[in-house]
Design a protein around this motif. Structure first.
Motif, mmCIF file in Angstrom:
data_model
loop_
_atom_site.group_PDB
_atom_site.id
_atom_site.type_symbol
_atom_site.label_atom_id
_atom_site.label_comp_id
_atom_site.label_asym_id
_atom_site.label_seq_id
_atom_site.Cartn_x
_atom_site.Cartn_y
_atom_site.Cartn_z
ATOM 1 N N GLN A 229 0.846 -1.196 0.000
ATOM 2 C CA GLN A 229 0.000 0.000 0.000
ATOM 3 C C GLN A 229 0.881 1.245 0.000
ATOM 4 O OE1 GLN A 229 -2.888 -0.072 3.160
ATOM 5 N NE2 GLN A 229 -3.852 1.857 2.555
ATOM 6 N N VAL A 230 0.391 2.303 -0.622
ATOM 7 C CA VAL A 230 1.115 3.567 -0.688
ATOM 8 C C VAL A 230 0.179 4.707 -0.293
ATOM 9 C CG1 VAL A 230 2.258 5.227 -2.215
ATOM 10 C CG2 VAL A 230 2.690 2.778 -2.493
ATOM 11 N N LEU A 231 0.688 5.616 0.522
ATOM 12 C CA LEU A 231 -0.051 6.839 0.849
ATOM 13 C C LEU A 231 0.740 8.020 0.313
ATOM 14 C CD1 LEU A 231 -1.345 6.340 4.514
ATOM 15 C CD2 LEU A 231 -2.669 6.365 2.398
ATOM 16 N N GLU A 232 0.105 8.801 -0.547
ATOM 17 C CA GLU A 232 0.776 9.928 -1.176
ATOM 18 C C GLU A 232 0.827 11.138 -0.245
ATOM 19 O OE1 GLU A 232 2.187 9.826 -4.060
ATOM 20 O OE2 GLU A 232 1.362 8.008 -4.977
ATOM 21 N N ARG A 233 1.636 12.088 -0.619
ATOM 22 C CA ARG A 233 1.755 13.359 0.097
ATOM 23 C C ARG A 233 0.375 13.999 0.261
ATOM 24 N NH1 ARG A 233 5.735 17.537 0.550
ATOM 25 N NH2 ARG A 233 4.804 19.609 0.642
ATOM 26 N N GLY A 234 0.093 14.484 1.467
ATOM 27 C CA GLY A 234 -1.184 15.135 1.736
ATOM 28 C C GLY A 234 -2.247 14.211 2.285
ATOM 29 N N SER A 235 -1.983 12.886 2.265
ATOM 30 C CA SER A 235 -2.934 11.930 2.860
ATOM 31 C C SER A 235 -2.876 12.031 4.382
ATOM 32 C CB SER A 235 -2.575 10.502 2.432
ATOM 33 O OG SER A 235 -2.549 10.357 1.034
ATOM 34 N N ILE A 236 -3.939 11.578 5.036
ATOM 35 C CA ILE A 236 -3.938 11.565 6.503
ATOM 36 C C ILE A 236 -2.983 10.478 6.986
ATOM 37 C CG2 ILE A 236 -5.319 11.096 8.559
ATOM 38 C CD1 ILE A 236 -7.697 12.336 7.134
ATOM 39 N N THR A 237 -2.071 10.833 7.861
ATOM 40 C CA THR A 237 -1.094 9.882 8.380
ATOM 41 C C THR A 237 -1.793 8.844 9.250
ATOM 42 O OG1 THR A 237 0.567 11.634 8.425
ATOM 43 C CG2 THR A 237 1.056 9.646 9.678
ATOM 44 N N PRO A 238 -1.565 7.557 9.008
ATOM 45 C CA PRO A 238 -2.237 6.499 9.784
ATOM 46 C C PRO A 238 -1.858 6.526 11.268
ATOM 47 C CG PRO A 238 -1.205 5.608 7.797
ATOM 48 C CD PRO A 238 -0.694 7.005 7.959
ATOM 49 N N TYR A 239 -2.806 6.102 12.072
ATOM 50 C CA TYR A 239 -2.605 6.045 13.524
ATOM 51 C C TYR A 239 -1.400 5.184 13.888
ATOM 52 C CZ TYR A 239 -3.476 4.752 18.405
ATOM 53 O OH TYR A 239 -3.334 4.526 19.743
ATOM 54 N N ASP A 240 -1.267 4.014 13.264
ATOM 55 C CA ASP A 240 -0.177 3.095 13.587
ATOM 56 C C ASP A 240 1.190 3.723 13.348
ATOM 57 O OD1 ASP A 240 -1.980 1.191 14.318
ATOM 58 O OD2 ASP A 240 -1.886 0.053 12.442
ATOM 59 N N TYR A 241 1.293 4.524 12.305
ATOM 60 C CA TYR A 241 2.576 5.158 12.005
ATOM 61 C C TYR A 241 2.896 6.258 13.018
ATOM 62 C CZ TYR A 241 6.210 7.622 9.404
ATOM 63 O OH TYR A 241 7.396 8.231 9.027
ATOM 64 N N LEU A 242 1.873 6.991 13.431
ATOM 65 C CA LEU A 242 2.075 8.110 14.360
ATOM 66 C C LEU A 242 2.178 7.682 15.816
ATOM 67 C CD1 LEU A 242 -0.178 11.143 13.346
ATOM 68 C CD2 LEU A 242 2.307 11.061 13.481
ATOM 69 N N LYS A 243 1.666 6.507 16.123
ATOM 70 C CA LYS A 243 1.535 6.085 17.519
ATOM 71 C C LYS A 243 2.795 6.271 18.355
ATOM 72 C CE LYS A 243 -0.070 2.273 20.425
ATOM 73 N NZ LYS A 243 -0.591 0.887 20.458
ATOM 74 N N PRO A 244 3.996 5.916 17.863
ATOM 75 C CA PRO A 244 5.202 6.113 18.695
ATOM 76 C C PRO A 244 5.428 7.571 19.097
ATOM 77 C CG PRO A 244 5.687 4.650 16.850
ATOM 78 C CD PRO A 244 4.328 5.230 16.586
ATOM 79 N N SER A 245 4.911 8.511 18.300
ATOM 80 C CA SER A 245 5.106 9.936 18.596
ATOM 81 C C SER A 245 3.944 10.538 19.371
ATOM 82 C CB SER A 245 5.287 10.727 17.292
ATOM 83 O OG SER A 245 6.322 10.194 16.509
ATOM 84 N N LEU A 246 2.806 9.853 19.364
ATOM 85 C CA LEU A 246 1.597 10.432 19.958
ATOM 86 C C LEU A 246 1.706 10.641 21.461
ATOM 87 C CD1 LEU A 246 -1.283 8.593 18.037
ATOM 88 C CD2 LEU A 246 -0.686 11.017 17.920
ATOM 89 N N LYS A 247 2.413 9.743 22.151
ATOM 90 C CA LYS A 247 2.529 9.885 23.611
ATOM 91 C C LYS A 247 3.173 11.211 23.972
ATOM 92 C CE LYS A 247 4.241 7.708 27.816
ATOM 93 N NZ LYS A 247 4.942 6.543 28.433
ATOM 94 N N GLN A 248 4.257 11.562 23.277
ATOM 95 C CA GLN A 248 4.917 12.833 23.558
ATOM 96 C C GLN A 248 4.018 14.001 23.190
ATOM 97 O OE1 GLN A 248 7.934 13.034 25.198
ATOM 98 N NE2 GLN A 248 7.274 15.176 25.362
ATOM 99 N N MET A 249 3.247 13.852 22.127
ATOM 100 C CA MET A 249 2.309 14.912 21.742
ATOM 101 C C MET A 249 1.262 15.132 22.824
ATOM 102 S SD MET A 249 1.546 14.176 17.698
ATOM 103 C CE MET A 249 2.860 13.848 16.524
ATOM 104 N N VAL A 250 0.737 14.023 23.356
ATOM 105 C CA VAL A 250 -0.275 14.117 24.422
ATOM 106 C C VAL A 250 0.320 14.773 25.662
ATOM 107 C CG1 VAL A 250 -1.738 12.795 25.988
ATOM 108 C CG2 VAL A 250 -1.604 12.149 23.578
#
Length: 280
Positions: A229-250
């Motif tokens: 699967q491919v997600l192009e520029r401007g697509s919504i970033t998937p939760y699984d990909y962001l998850k490692p960074s989300l804790k610090q964001m929270v």
């Protein structure tokens, strides 16, 4: 003109009596002394005697140069300029004190426990602002030497539609130059460039397409590649990909909200206790 100003300042300073009390001075600039204790730990134990002497002399020269320049600045700068600098220093000191105090309050009070639900809620509330900045890819690949005796066997398993065949490739990993078999994980396209050296910014759109399979052979080896699967520029970033960074964001979000609450509470308390008021 500058030399005359500096010279006049230094001669005047040198004529003053030195009243500073130093236990073991190693250098002097007018009325300021450098104590020998300040030279500790500036020389490595591995340094030669010649190098040690050079290091110490360099340190002393820098110390002296700094003090001489400060005295020259004090003598030559206008009172307005020095007042401006002093105001900046005071502002910087105030900012540092406030920052240190607020960080202490936050560390004492902030809730650092973050559940999966917290992460999901935060992501869902802001997901429209989490956009892919280049390209994300789910892919699998193996790179096999062309003269490998198991070349055909590896290719057959890699291209097989049977999950057990594909999963068995892990047991043959020693037969591969490099590989990545988990095509359920999102990776940034920059990591793909590192794994597939024939891939470039200019040709990525040819190769990186959802559901694509291709082979690229050079003089020594062959790359077998599956693009899940491919997600192009401007697509919504998937939760699984962001998850490692989300804790610090929270945590950062909680910190900002807490800082705002602290500032509001301090102001309310000061008004309540008549420590702060605005005159009409």
């Amino acid at each position: 003109m500058l030399v005359l100003l500096l010279g006049g300042l230094f001669m005047a300073s040198c004529n003053q009596k030195e009243n500073q009390s130093i236990e073991d001075p190693v250098a002097r600039v007018n009325k300021e002394y450098l104590d020998r204790s300040e030279l500790q730990n500036i020389v490595s134990l591995k340094s030669t005697h010649k190098d040690s002497v050079a290091i110490v002399h360099s340190f002393i020269d820098k110390w002296a140069t700094k003090r001489l320049l400060i005295e020259a600045a004090e003598f030559n700068l206008s009172d307005d300029k020095k007042s401006e600098i002093n105001a900046l220093v005071e502002q910087f000191k105030s900012d540092l004190l406030i920052k240190a105090y607020l960080e202490k309050l936050v560390q004492q009070s902030i809730d650092t426990i973050i559940s999966e639900k917290d992460l999901e809620t935060y992501y869902n509330n802001l997901k429209n602002s989490f956009l892919v900045d280049d390209m994300l890819v789910k892919m699998a690949y193996v790179n096999v030497l062309n003269d490998n005796t198991n070349y055909n066997k590896i290719k057959k398993k890699f291209t097989s539609s049977k999950k057990e065949e594909f999963d068995d490739l892990e047991n043959m990993s020693l037969q591969m130059k490099s590989y990545a078999l988990n095509d359920s994980i999102w990776v940034n396209v920059n990591q793909v460039y590192e794994k597939l050296p024939f891939l470039t910014v200019d040709n990525k759109s040819t190769y990186l397409k959802s559901g694509n399979y291709f082979e690229v052979q050079d003089d020594h080896s062959t790359y077998f590649v599956k693009i899940n699967q491919v997600l192009e520029r401007g697509s919504i970033t998937p939760y699984d990909y962001l998850k490692p960074s989300l804790k610090q964001m929270v945590l950062n979000d909680r910190k900002m909200r807490m800082l705002k609450e602290i500032e509001e509470d301090i102001l309310k308390d000061a008004k309540k206790n008549k420590r702060y008021e605005i005159f009409k």
